[in-house]
Design a protein around this motif. Structure first.
Motif, PDB file in Angstrom:
ATOM      1  N   THR A  22     -65.294 -46.761  -6.961  1.00 63.26           N
ATOM      2  CA  THR A  22     -64.512 -46.621  -5.727  1.00 63.26           C
ATOM      3  C   THR A  22     -63.189 -45.912  -6.013  1.00 63.26           C
ATOM      4  O   THR A  22     -62.710 -45.150  -5.181  1.00 63.26           O
ATOM      5  N   GLN A  25     -64.091 -42.281  -6.268  1.00 62.51           N
ATOM      6  CA  GLN A  25     -64.403 -41.758  -4.939  1.00 62.51           C
ATOM      7  C   GLN A  25     -63.128 -41.490  -4.143  1.00 62.51           C
ATOM      8  O   GLN A  25     -63.003 -40.463  -3.487  1.00 62.51           O
ATOM      9  N   SER A  28     -61.546 -38.356  -5.551  1.00 60.58           N
ATOM     10  CA  SER A  28     -62.285 -37.114  -5.304  1.00 60.58           C
ATOM     11  C   SER A  28     -62.167 -36.638  -3.856  1.00 60.58           C
ATOM     12  O   SER A  28     -62.283 -35.450  -3.597  1.00 60.58           O
ATOM     13  N   THR A  29     -61.937 -37.540  -2.916  1.00 55.63           N
ATOM     14  CA  THR A  29     -61.829 -37.128  -1.520  1.00 55.63           C
ATOM     15  C   THR A  29     -60.460 -36.549  -1.190  1.00 55.63           C
ATOM     16  O   THR A  29     -60.297 -35.954  -0.134  1.00 55.63           O
TER      17      THR A  29
END
Length: 174
Positions: A22, A25, A28-29
């Protein structure tokens, strides 16, 4: 006892993997943080030192899990020592995962669960305690995730969440 070590070690490794994935993630966004509870000392966000320490603990738990798998059937004493190191690190990761709360541009990180705005059916208040009020997020699937927020943060949080998702102002009478 060995099977208990394996079982609990595997659970802690899965929680550590969830924490790491998480985190990756979120990075990366390239999403921006809109709100973090500043007056609530029981909540953390992704910029705090506790969050980063728990991330390092997650990597340590994974390493200790691999060592535990290797040592469990070779030496019970060594596996007990490894498990004794792994247990407090795993608990620290779990507790810090539960304390994460922040509102981001594309969603909300709520008690360790990251949900995009489109997956949330509604958010509302739950039971009120002396210094904290329960906040309940209901997903489209019907899953309810609960956390508590300091009463000082209630008004600002309610006003902000109304802009993104259906917000039930009435406390749930359960």
């Amino acid at each position: 006892m060995r099977w208990l070590y394996l079982f609990l070690g595997t659970i802690m490794a899965v929680i550590a993997l969830y924490y790491i994935f998480t985190h990756k993630q979120r990075n990366s966004t390239q999403d921006y943080v809109i709100y973090t509870p500043e007056k609530d000392d029981k909540k953390i966000h992704t910029g705090t030192k506790l969050y980063k320490v728990a991330l390092y603990f997650s990597y340590a738990v994974l390493l200790l899990t691999i060592l535990l798998y290797v040592e469990i059937f070779r030496s019970f004493e060594m596996s007990t020592l490894i498990f004794a190191l792994q247990l407090p690190l795993g608990i620290a990761v779990l507790v810090s995962l539960d304390k994460i709360f922040e509102i981001r541009g594309h969603g909300i990180v709520f008690a360790g669960y990251q949900a995009n705005w489109g997956k949330i059916r509604q958010i509302g208040w739950g039971k009120k305690r002396r210094n904290r009020t329960q906040l309940i997020m209901e997903l489209d699937k019907g899953t309810k995730i609960k956390t508590t927020i300091a009463n000082e943060e209630k008004a600002q949080l309610e006003e902000l969440l109304e802009n993104y998702v259906t917000f039930d102002k009435e406390p749930a009478g359960k």
